[in-house]
Design a protein around this motif. Structure first.
Motif, PDB file in Angstrom:
ATOM      1  N   GLY A 120       0.821  -1.491  -0.261  1.00 13.41           N
ATOM      2  CA  GLY A 120       0.413  -0.150  -0.192  1.00 13.41           C
ATOM      3  C   GLY A 120       0.948   1.515  -0.264  1.00 13.41           C
ATOM      4  O   GLY A 120       2.057   1.473   0.475  1.00 13.41           O
ATOM      5  N   PHE A 121       0.831   2.158  -0.617  1.00 11.16           N
ATOM      6  CA  PHE A 121       1.237   3.484  -1.217  1.00 11.16           C
ATOM      7  C   PHE A 121       1.146   4.658   0.303  1.00 11.16           C
ATOM      8  O   PHE A 121      -0.461   4.917   0.377  1.00 11.16           O
ATOM      9  N   MET A 122       1.987   4.713   0.217  1.00  7.24           N
ATOM     10  CA  MET A 122       1.900   5.822   1.803  1.00  7.24           C
ATOM     11  C   MET A 122       1.428   7.550   1.489  1.00  7.24           C
ATOM     12  O   MET A 122       0.702   7.674   1.842  1.00  7.24           O
ATOM     13  N   GLN A 123       1.374   7.022  -0.292  1.00 11.28           N
ATOM     14  CA  GLN A 123       0.285   8.714  -0.609  1.00 11.28           C
ATOM     15  C   GLN A 123      -0.526   8.572  -0.533  1.00 11.28           C
ATOM     16  O   GLN A 123      -1.606   9.449  -1.024  1.00 11.28           O
ATOM     17  N   ASN A 124      -1.512   7.119  -0.350  1.00 13.02           N
ATOM     18  CA  ASN A 124      -2.878   7.042  -0.681  1.00 13.02           C
ATOM     19  C   ASN A 124      -2.778   8.141   0.685  1.00 13.02           C
ATOM     20  O   ASN A 124      -4.525   8.016   0.919  1.00 13.02           O
TER      21      ASN A 124
END
Length: 269
Positions: A120-124
């Motif tokens: 999962g992207f931290m940018q989410n």
């Protein structure tokens, strides 16, 4: 090796273009020095691929049957003499989406395939992602993942691996990419609260409610349903993984969620 960055203005493409300034950035709405590329318009494929030997491939967005767009692209890539394709895949496996597996198989059929499978992207947690909107507007992270964990990763670390994969012929095969630790949504909320000094909580919901959040964000219903179902796998521990691939391929440790939150504390909540 001349490289084309499909999705070069996106979450991973922007940092990748900074690491590879000589690469060609492809965009549906190209800016200066960029080339036009639109998955829905195969006529844009050949001009973008002219002189290219390596491609960073971000799949068509929110699409469960990507090969209906990508099949003509692979034909054009072979005709152009492309050898290396670095696919931005995913650790997450979308339920009932065989088309995604077909895309991976198509990449593997190229002479020099590399498949990146980030968690999962931290940018989410930033921008217009539904997770980020709930965080900013209500101080909550909404998921149907329960206490399940995933190995949150910074897109900049994915870009660093992609840069190595595009330029080093020794890099091949599949690579699981995660941050330095696996965290549940509740643990992420705790980190964000500590860093920002503001209340943040995890609000567990049913998978059906999670689907409606994605639909309200404009995702097509089939994709929203599949994406919501991913939380079930997280809840069952399927994403509770940590990999050393970022350090092995870049020579430095991946960024932690706390480091990411500190860098973006002014825009998280």
């Amino acid at each position: 090796m001349s490289a084309l960055l499909i999705g070069g203005t996106g979450t991973t493409g922007r940092p990748l273009s900074r690491l590879l300034p000589d690469a060609t950035v492809a965009s549906r709405n190209p800016g200066p020095g960029q080339v036009r590329f639109d998955w829905a318009e195969p006529s844009t494929f050949a001009p973008a691929l002219d002189g290219v030997r390596a491609v960073y491939l971000v799949p068509p967005p929110a699409e469960l049957e990507p090969m209906r767009f990508a099949a003509p692209f692979f034909a054009a890539a072979r005709a152009a003499g492309v050898r290396r394709v670095v696919l931005l895949g995913s650790l997450i496996v979308l339920p009932d989406a065989p088309g995604v597996a077909e895309l991976v198989a198509a990449v593997r059929s190229m002479p020099e395939p590399v498949v990146l499978r980030p968690s999962g992207f931290m940018q989410n947690l930033l921008g217009d992602h539904p997770l980020a909107v709930g965080l900013r507007e209500r101080g909550e992270l909404v998921s149907a993942a329960g206490d399940g964990k995933l190995g949150w990763i910074d897109a900049a670390d994915i870009a660093a691996v992609a840069a190595r994969a595009l330029t080093d012929p020794a890099v091949s095969g599949e690579h699981l990419l995660t941050g330095p630790e696996a965290l549940s949504y509740g643990e992420v909320a705790e980190v964000l609260a500590e860093v920002t000094g503001r209340p943040v909580r995890h609000r567990p919901v049913r998978t059906s409610e999670r689907r409606e959040v994605f639909r309200a964000a404009g995702m097509p219903e089939p994709f929203a349903t599949a994406l919501a179902a991913v939380d079930r796998g997280i809840r069952n521990g399927e994403e509770d993984l940590v990999s050393g691939a970022v350090a092995e391929l870049t020579g430095r440790a991946p960024r932690s969620l706390r480091e990411f939150a500190l860098a973006h504390s002014g825009t998280l909540v």
